[in-house]
Design an enzyme around this catalytic site. Structure first.
Site, PDB file in Angstrom:
ATOM      1  N   ASP A  74      39.327  25.667  94.807  1.00  0.00           N
ATOM      2  CA  ASP A  74      37.790  24.092  93.937  1.00  0.00           C
ATOM      3  C   ASP A  74      36.444  24.730  95.016  1.00  0.00           C
ATOM      4  O   ASP A  74      35.686  24.240  93.955  1.00  0.00           O
ATOM      5  CB  ASP A  74      38.409  23.287  94.842  1.00  0.00           C
ATOM      6  CG  ASP A  74      37.489  22.216  94.482  1.00  0.00           C
ATOM      7  OD1 ASP A  74      37.393  21.057  93.706  1.00  0.00           O
ATOM      8  OD2 ASP A  74      37.136  21.850  95.229  1.00  0.00           O
ATOM      9  N   SER A 132      40.014  18.741  91.876  1.00  0.00           N
ATOM     10  CA  SER A 132      39.267  19.005  92.047  1.00  0.00           C
ATOM     11  C   SER A 132      39.263  18.141  93.489  1.00  0.00           C
ATOM     12  O   SER A 132      39.405  18.308  94.755  1.00  0.00           O
ATOM     13  CB  SER A 132      37.725  18.184  91.875  1.00  0.00           C
ATOM     14  OG  SER A 132      36.513  19.156  93.232  1.00  0.00           O
ATOM     15  N   ARG A 183      30.687  24.813  88.183  1.00  0.00           N
ATOM     16  CA  ARG A 183      31.484  23.990  88.080  1.00  0.00           C
ATOM     17  C   ARG A 183      29.327  23.208  87.495  1.00  0.00           C
ATOM     18  O   ARG A 183      28.640  22.371  86.497  1.00  0.00           O
ATOM     19  CB  ARG A 183      31.838  22.056  87.994  1.00  0.00           C
ATOM     20  CG  ARG A 183      33.320  22.885  86.978  1.00  0.00           C
ATOM     21  CD  ARG A 183      33.873  21.919  88.040  1.00  0.00           C
ATOM     22  NE  ARG A 183      33.906  20.853  87.709  1.00  0.00           N
ATOM     23  CZ  ARG A 183      34.738  19.182  88.413  1.00  0.00           C
ATOM     24  NH1 ARG A 183      35.176  20.192  89.342  1.00  0.00           N
ATOM     25  NH2 ARG A 183      34.544  18.213  88.332  1.00  0.00           N
ATOM     26  N   HIS A 208      40.055   7.392  99.920  1.00  0.00           N
ATOM     27  CA  HIS A 208      39.304   8.529  98.959  1.00  0.00           C
ATOM     28  C   HIS A 208      38.145   7.838  98.489  1.00  0.00           C
ATOM     29  O   HIS A 208      38.913   7.427  97.540  1.00  0.00           O
ATOM     30  CB  HIS A 208      39.639  10.012  98.398  1.00  0.00           C
ATOM     31  CG  HIS A 208      38.999  10.730  97.526  1.00  0.00           C
ATOM     32  ND1 HIS A 208      37.645  11.630  98.630  1.00  0.00           N
ATOM     33  CD2 HIS A 208      38.254  10.616  96.196  1.00  0.00           C
ATOM     34  CE1 HIS A 208      37.034  12.737  97.672  1.00  0.00           C
ATOM     35  NE2 HIS A 208      36.847  11.840  96.134  1.00  0.00           N
ATOM     36  N   LYS A 251      42.737  18.754  96.859  1.00  0.00           N
ATOM     37  CA  LYS A 251      42.091  18.828  98.398  1.00  0.00           C
ATOM     38  C   LYS A 251      42.825  17.791  99.014  1.00  0.00           C
ATOM     39  O   LYS A 251      43.180  17.908 100.350  1.00  0.00           O
ATOM     40  CB  LYS A 251      40.609  18.637  98.299  1.00  0.00           C
ATOM     41  CG  LYS A 251      39.761  19.528  97.951  1.00  0.00           C
ATOM     42  CD  LYS A 251      38.322  19.991  98.483  1.00  0.00           C
ATOM     43  CE  LYS A 251      37.197  19.154  97.006  1.00  0.00           C
ATOM     44  NZ  LYS A 251      36.046  18.698  96.718  1.00  0.00           N
TER      45      LYS A 251
END
Lengths: 465, 465
Positions: free
Chosen positions: A165, A187, A172, A86, A191
């Site tokens: 989320d 967050s 947010r 990620h 996921k």
């Protein structure tokens, strides 16, 4: 339990209990806690900072707020370890298209749940959807089938995955509570962990094109992510990497995919060496954490071999076909690429480019139609920019700096203005004797943050939470 | 202008411009800014504290968010100066029913816009509505007519008056952002200033029954209110007063009115001397700031005279009649008072009462049906408590401590438990030689905070914002 009491506790820096955090997250997911109460809690969390324990509990509660993917259980479990990468986002970042097929070619599965373009950065799903027919909306069953067949799938979040989320992130964005390491950590990881990963490699970017330009802040976020993910049982390291110029030459959608496929085909260029090296580093760690390689260096060697022997390319093309795309577009990628407008930007001066405002370059790409400022807007898959220089290059007047692609010619002037104002020059008559036309490659990986290093960073820098 | 940018500024402790504050307040009043964005801003303002300038601008923008009352303009202007008193709330606080008619009797007008019971404190409007027929919902035209006729009117906020506060206050209640001196200041003063006041006397309470128990916090709020109101052009002082026991003997609705009328009738008692003295102090300052008296002491003398000669009582009864109430209920108030349940609580021990948790006593009153925990709930006008002791009194076993009034007998036990646990005793066999049965009167006014004193407090205590 009343939401207002939990808001008051976080407001007053009193830690929430695990039950209270689960109540809050469940209320967000089910939308039974009103948006204004969630917003007030988010601002209190943003300003007062959550504790490491609270961040871990929040991450787990969010992960568990909807359905989860369990690759190793059920009637037909997958034996291969599940690994993912990620990135916190940058300009021209297309490493996913390299590391996912490399890891799959080397024996791992990569259930990659990705996002869309927003703001100055592009989105993996948007890039893939520039392939005609490519589907990113797969069910968890389809995801499992794809992983069994090819070892990788790159898909969008399903509606049932981490619903908390979805609610909290949208809030947010509207309430100036995005920039919070604790909330960002929960967050991202909720996921990733919902995808049932055994290991995770994080690419945390810092520099002029990153969300966290400040290196200390990026280092802190990386440490928080590594610490939280490992505590949740997923072997995780973070690479702190430089995002001080676009990664590779292409920034857009189709042109980024084409650039990644060129590297999968071993078509190298000085302008894409940073992308290739970073991808090999990331893949090396994926293979190491996934148990395929003894060391990250060994992993890098295996990754390089999967590029050389074409096995990574095969996995990529198999994934494209499995998700409904036509792999034939990659036979002649330059023929497939048909933007309505192509414009070459040439240097109006000579000199050395010594720095780039990469966020501004990302906005130039976005304004050409390749990205979106707000959620839901459609994009132009063929828009984007090829950058023909690297920071440190000596440039002559009239030399092509960039090629811009757009659907309308009126989109070009603003992008040019943004590119030109993003570049910092030094005069070419500089008396530095060692000046060369082509700059040496910039080291992209700045630091490896494993669990031990993360603990040391967190111990020193708790004030950054 | 985008709300998220203003949230971000307050989040990052950057001051908002006057235009930005007006945009925020107008968006709240018109409900064009979503509740979650207002809530996030409120939490940022609660945690980061607004500057004195921002608090003043917020107060003025809220004052101007709806219609305003202008006593001295229009086709039929009122010449007399408009003065009001506002209390931050306590238990048994019924000074409004004394100071408003006193000020009117002495030549001022008092356009008093009041509130309802909430939590452990009672509400002026609820108390007045225990008079059959009494209307508190007057239009601004009706208010002007009443003031011209009698010099005073006590009414509820009209829907068009300070709509921004209605929206923001409801949000603050749900988002744990009530306890913020800056937001409290803007909420109180916007409503008071919208009534077109020339002068204002604030009764800021501190001690066990006050919202701000801590004296330093109460002093700071008083200074903030005085500074902001004077800057807005309304001559204002605050009296910092003790709320360490119920004010007077009665706490409820009808019984509080009856107690005030007894004092208007010069029926004095040792148990109501604190109420009488505080009312005279407040009225003295109202008359001084309103230009009727040279000094507050002179004002107090005039106030006392208006009680002695019955002119204040006349004004009060005239107001009751003008607002639809039947003044005959005051001819035999004890006959009119018909609670379903009356219970006398007797002391189960002997000793000296040395301290009272007055908030707990307020909740006891509320649980008997005299108050409400949440907005909109109806109340019992005849419920309440008569307290038969003062802090410092020496009590014998079996002596009546309090008389409780309720509509159902099952409401009584909880109230008794709360009263008993609210009292701190010292043994009666204490060897203190100066012990007396009846305690000397407690000084209620702790400090006078005028504009100069307010400036000095604010200069020293900016960290309390």
């Amino acid at each position: 339990m009343y939401p207002v009491d939990l808001i008051r506790k976080t407001r007053d820096r009193q830690p929430l209990t695990p039950e209270e955090i689960r109540f809050l997250v469940a209320g967000a997911a089910a939308e039974t806690i009103p948006a204004e109460q969630l917003a007030a809690w988010l601002m209190a969390a943003r300003l007062n900072a959550l504790s490491l324990d609270e961040i871990r509990l929040l991450t787990l509660a969010m992960r568990d707020s909807g359905e989860r993917f369990h690759p190793h259980s059920g009637p037909n479990p997958i034996v291969a370890r599940a690994v993912d990468k990620h990135s916190t986002g940058g300009v021209g970042d297309k490493t996913s298209f390299l590391v996912a097929p490399i890891a799959a070619a080397c024996g791992l599965i990569v259930p990659m749940i990705s996002g869309r373009a927003l703001g100055h950065t592009g989105g993996t799903l948007d890039k893939l959807e520039s392939i005609p027919g490519f589907r990113t909306a797969l069910s968890l069953d389809e995801l499992a089938t794809s992983l069994r067949a090819n070892g990788l799938a790159i898909v969008g979040q399903t509606p049932a995955l981490v619903p908390a989320d979805r609610v909290l992130y949208a809030l947010r964005d509207r309430t100036a509570t995005v920039e919070s390491p604790g909330l960002i950590c929960a967050s991202i990881l909720s996921k990733k962990l919902a995808a049932g990963l055994d290991a995770l490699v994080l690419d945390v970017k810092t520099g002029s094109g990153a969300f966290l330009r400040n290196a200390a802040e990026a280092e802190f976020l990386a440490a928080l992510l590594v610490s939280t993910a490992n505590a949740a049982g997923t072997r995780t390291v973070a690479l702190l990497t430089a995002m001080s110029q676009p990664l590779g030459s292409a920034a857009g959608n189709w042109i980024e995919l084409a650039e990644a496929v060129a590297l999968l085909r071993n078509q190298r260029s000085p302008l894409t060496e940073d992308l290739r090296l970073l991808s090999l580093h990331l893949a090396g760690w994926m293979l190491h954490l996934g148990g395929i390689a003894q060391t990250p260096e060994d992993g890098r060697t295996r990754a390089e071999r999967s590029l050389a022997d074409g096995s990574a390319l095969d996995r990529f093309l198999a994934m494209v076909a499995a998700q409904g795309g036509d792999p034939a577009v990659f036979d002649h990628p330059e023929v497939f690429h048909r933007p309505a407008v192509t414009h070459t930007l040439r240097a109006s001066r000579s000199g050395r480019i010594v720095a780039q405002d990469t966020t501004a370059l990302g906005w130039a790409v976005q304004r050409l139609g390749a990205g979106r400022e707000t959620v839901g807007v459609s994009i132009d898959p063929h828009a984007g920019i090829h950058f023909h220089y690297r920071t440190g290059d000596l440039i002559a007047v009239g030399q092509p700096l960039a090629t811009l692609y757009a659907s309308r010619s009126d989109q070009v002037p603003e992008a040019i203005t943004r590119i030109e104002s993003a570049l910092t020059w030094e005069p070419s008559d500089s008396s530095q004797p060692s000046a060369t036309a082509i700059a040496p490659p910039v080291p992209v990986v700045l630091q490896i943050i494993d669990a031990d290093r993360a603990a040391a960073i967190l111990a020193k820098a708790s004030n950054l939470r």
